[in-house]
Design a protein around this motif. Structure first.
Motif, PDB file in Angstrom:
ATOM      1  N   PRO A  25       0.810  -1.233   0.000  1.00  0.00           N
ATOM      2  CA  PRO A  25       0.000   0.000   0.000  1.00  0.00           C
ATOM      3  C   PRO A  25       0.838   1.275   0.000  1.00  0.00           C
ATOM      4  N   ALA A  26       2.068   1.192   0.486  1.00  0.00           N
ATOM      5  CA  ALA A  26       2.931   2.367   0.492  1.00  0.00           C
ATOM      6  C   ALA A  26       3.293   2.818  -0.916  1.00  0.00           C
ATOM      7  N   LEU A  27       3.049   1.948  -1.901  1.00  0.00           N
ATOM      8  CA  LEU A  27       3.409   2.263  -3.286  1.00  0.00           C
ATOM      9  C   LEU A  27       2.174   2.572  -4.140  1.00  0.00           C
ATOM     10  N   PHE A  28       1.107   3.034  -3.500  1.00  0.00           N
ATOM     11  CA  PHE A  28      -0.137   3.301  -4.223  1.00  0.00           C
ATOM     12  C   PHE A  28      -0.153   4.678  -4.894  1.00  0.00           C
ATOM     13  N   THR A  29       0.890   5.485  -4.687  1.00  0.00           N
ATOM     14  CA  THR A  29       0.952   6.806  -5.304  1.00  0.00           C
ATOM     15  C   THR A  29       2.323   6.998  -5.943  1.00  0.00           C
ATOM     16  N   ILE A  30       2.426   8.001  -6.802  1.00  0.00           N
ATOM     17  CA  ILE A  30       3.710   8.356  -7.398  1.00  0.00           C
ATOM     18  C   ILE A  30       3.942   9.852  -7.225  1.00  0.00           C
ATOM     19  N   GLU A  31       5.219  10.231  -7.292  1.00  0.00           N
ATOM     20  CA  GLU A  31       5.562  11.647  -7.248  1.00  0.00           C
ATOM     21  C   GLU A  31       5.170  12.297  -8.577  1.00  0.00           C
ATOM     22  N   GLN A  32       4.598  13.477  -8.502  1.00  0.00           N
ATOM     23  CA  GLN A  32       4.092  14.130  -9.712  1.00  0.00           C
ATOM     24  C   GLN A  32       5.187  14.720 -10.583  1.00  0.00           C
ATOM     25  N   GLY A  33       6.364  14.961  -9.997  1.00  0.00           N
ATOM     26  CA  GLY A  33       7.451  15.494 -10.810  1.00  0.00           C
ATOM     27  C   GLY A  33       7.065  16.794 -11.498  1.00  0.00           C
ATOM     28  N   ARG A  34       7.295  16.868 -12.795  1.00  0.00           N
ATOM     29  CA  ARG A  34       6.950  18.072 -13.569  1.00  0.00           C
ATOM     30  C   ARG A  34       5.742  17.837 -14.465  1.00  0.00           C
ATOM     31  N   LEU A  35       4.864  16.957 -14.008  1.00  0.00           N
ATOM     32  CA  LEU A  35       3.662  16.701 -14.792  1.00  0.00           C
ATOM     33  C   LEU A  35       2.774  17.932 -14.838  1.00  0.00           C
ATOM     34  N   PRO A  36       2.129  18.183 -15.976  1.00  0.00           N
ATOM     35  CA  PRO A  36       1.154  19.278 -16.033  1.00  0.00           C
ATOM     36  C   PRO A  36      -0.040  18.941 -15.151  1.00  0.00           C
ATOM     37  N   CYS A  50      -0.181   3.949 -12.805  1.00  0.00           N
ATOM     38  CA  CYS A  50       0.877   2.932 -12.754  1.00  0.00           C
ATOM     39  C   CYS A  50       1.248   2.617 -11.310  1.00  0.00           C
ATOM     40  N   THR A  51       0.248   2.201 -10.572  1.00  0.00           N
ATOM     41  CA  THR A  51       0.423   1.713  -9.212  1.00  0.00           C
ATOM     42  C   THR A  51      -0.559   0.559  -9.040  1.00  0.00           C
ATOM     43  N   ASP A  52      -0.492  -0.101  -7.906  1.00  0.00           N
ATOM     44  CA  ASP A  52      -1.447  -1.170  -7.610  1.00  0.00           C
ATOM     45  C   ASP A  52      -2.602  -0.669  -6.755  1.00  0.00           C
ATOM     46  N   ASN A  53      -2.810   0.630  -6.740  1.00  0.00           N
ATOM     47  CA  ASN A  53      -3.934   1.222  -6.013  1.00  0.00           C
ATOM     48  C   ASN A  53      -5.246   0.675  -6.570  1.00  0.00           C
ATOM     49  N   PRO A  54      -6.138   0.179  -5.714  1.00  0.00           N
ATOM     50  CA  PRO A  54      -7.431  -0.329  -6.204  1.00  0.00           C
ATOM     51  C   PRO A  54      -8.257   0.723  -6.928  1.00  0.00           C
ATOM     52  N   ASP A  55      -8.034   2.003  -6.610  1.00  0.00           N
ATOM     53  CA  ASP A  55      -8.720   3.080  -7.329  1.00  0.00           C
ATOM     54  C   ASP A  55      -8.043   3.246  -8.681  1.00  0.00           C
ATOM     55  N   ARG A  56      -8.717   2.858  -9.749  1.00  0.00           N
ATOM     56  CA  ARG A  56      -8.128   2.871 -11.083  1.00  0.00           C
ATOM     57  C   ARG A  56      -8.490   4.124 -11.878  1.00  0.00           C
ATOM     58  N   GLY A  75       2.472 -10.039 -13.751  1.00  0.00           N
ATOM     59  CA  GLY A  75       2.811  -8.674 -13.407  1.00  0.00           C
ATOM     60  C   GLY A  75       1.610  -7.855 -12.988  1.00  0.00           C
ATOM     61  N   SER A  76       1.853  -6.573 -12.798  1.00  0.00           N
ATOM     62  CA  SER A  76       0.791  -5.648 -12.423  1.00  0.00           C
ATOM     63  C   SER A  76       1.223  -4.243 -12.807  1.00  0.00           C
ATOM     64  N   SER A  77       0.292  -3.305 -12.733  1.00  0.00           N
ATOM     65  CA  SER A  77       0.616  -1.913 -13.052  1.00  0.00           C
ATOM     66  C   SER A  77       1.700  -1.372 -12.129  1.00  0.00           C
ATOM     67  N   GLY A  78       1.720  -1.849 -10.886  1.00  0.00           N
ATOM     68  CA  GLY A  78       2.692  -1.357  -9.924  1.00  0.00           C
ATOM     69  C   GLY A  78       4.129  -1.630 -10.313  1.00  0.00           C
ATOM     70  N   GLU A  79       4.357  -2.608 -11.189  1.00  0.00           N
ATOM     71  CA  GLU A  79       5.728  -2.890 -11.625  1.00  0.00           C
ATOM     72  C   GLU A  79       6.334  -1.718 -12.392  1.00  0.00           C
ATOM     73  N   PHE A  80       5.477  -0.879 -12.967  1.00  0.00           N
ATOM     74  CA  PHE A  80       5.957   0.262 -13.748  1.00  0.00           C
ATOM     75  C   PHE A  80       5.842   1.569 -12.973  1.00  0.00           C
ATOM     76  N   ARG A  81       5.645   1.483 -11.669  1.00  0.00           N
ATOM     77  CA  ARG A  81       5.565   2.695 -10.849  1.00  0.00           C
ATOM     78  C   ARG A  81       6.842   3.518 -10.978  1.00  0.00           C
TER      79      ARG A  81
END
Length: 324
Positions: A25-36, A50-56, A75-81
């Motif tokens: 669960p600690a990997l359910f979010t990503i840093e936004q970086g310079r995203l618009p 690109c996380t394993d967060n149940p909220d898709r 695999g899962s989406s979280g692999e590409f976090r």
């Protein structure tokens, strides 16, 4: 009976994949970086963050290009976090496609293409780059061929394809499952065993399958195809006490190469000496070789000199590595 038993044992080699990791669960979010900033929220079947967060739910800037990442088997989406965070650092959006690993690959490819079409129709995105790894490479490429679709696209943005370590000549360990003359000799137990191990997709991953022998032609909207093959010989995924206890050599170059893909002038092939998981990164290894190739080929934006130190710190944080 010994022959049948050995054939059943052989099917356990069919997956050729990384071991599935438990969700964190600690990997359910990503840093936004310079995203618009996001200006739209989408709920598209199979497509999400690109996380394993149940909220898709997918939050995007509807006017900016998107990279759609496709994981491999088990695999899962979280692999590409991590890779999604690398893209975000460079101001590039990412979404991940999730699919049933046991379905036929053509079905998964059709679901991916339908998701891409919905993404295009619900936004003003100018370009969509589809990036697939391992089995995901097979699905990614098939999705951009002339498939019979349930929802033909209204908008037609520019499409770009990137495949990484895809076994386009079929998985060698699945060769036995592709030998149809063995089916009656095993009283039908061989195909049943192949299905039991991998699901319906087993018919698509053998050297003699229609999926492999008739890969299809990429649609005209695909402007370029970057095919990254990995020379995985001698690579190691996990070491203990100075010796390799888990190899990262999954697919040979012969399994990845296919003469049927060479005729398309849009295709550029790059060969990289890297392990199967190493190339896309894991919890301890940053995908520096893949990053270099993607930047050289114009898929990933270049890292500005003044931001190299910050990027090195980011990679160390994401991958617990020693910097970039």
């Amino acid at each position: 009976m010994k022959r049948i038993a050995s054939l059943i044992a052989l099917t356990t080699l069919l997956s050729g994949c990384a071991t599935h990791q438990p969700l964190d669960p600690a990997l359910f979010t990503i840093e936004q970086g310079r995203l618009p900033p996001a200006d739209i929220t989408l709920n598209i079947p199979g497509l999400g963050p690109c996380t394993d967060n149940p909220d898709r739910s997918l939050h995007l800037d509807s006017s900016q290009s998107v990279n759609v990442l496709v994981h491999g088997c088990f695999g899962s989406s979280g692999e590409f976090r991590g890779l999604a965070q690398v893209l975000a650092f460079h101001g590039q959006q990412a979404a991940c496609f999730t699919y049933d690993d046991r379905n036929k690959l053509t079905r998964s490819a059709t679901e991916l293409r339908d998701a891409i079409n919905q993404l295009a129709d619900q936004t003003h995105i100018p370009k969509i780059t589809v990036i697939g790894h391992s089995q995901g490479a097979l699905i990614a490429r098939k999705s951009l061929t002339e498939l019979p679709l349930t929802s033909p696209p209204v908008r037609r943005p520019d499409l770009r394809l990137v495949t990484i370590s895809g076994p386009f000549s079929g998985i060698a360990s699945a060769n036995t499952c592709g030998k149809t003359w063995l089916y009656p000799l095993t009283l039908g137990l061989l195909p049943a065993s192949c299905y039991l191990v991998t699901g319906a997709k087993w018919e698509d991953i053998t050297y003699s399958s229609r999926f492999i022998l008739e890969p299809g032609v990429l649609v005209p909207q695909v402007s370029s195809y970057l095919k990254i093959d990995t020379d995985e010989r001698g690579s190691c995924r996990r070491e203990k006490d100075g010796r390799c206890v888990e190899s990262d050599d999954i697919f040979s170059l012969a399994e990845q190469r296919s003469p049927l893909h060479k005729t398309d002038v849009r295709t550029r092939r790059v060969e990289v000496h890297a392990g199967h998981v190493e190339i896309v990164g894991d919890k301890h290894v940053a995908p520096t070789k893949l990053i270099a190739v993607l930047q050289e080929q114009g898929v990933l934006n270049p890292t500005r000199p003044e931001r190299l130190s910050a990027f090195s710190t980011l990679l160390a944080q994401i991958y617990q590595a020693n910097g970039f």
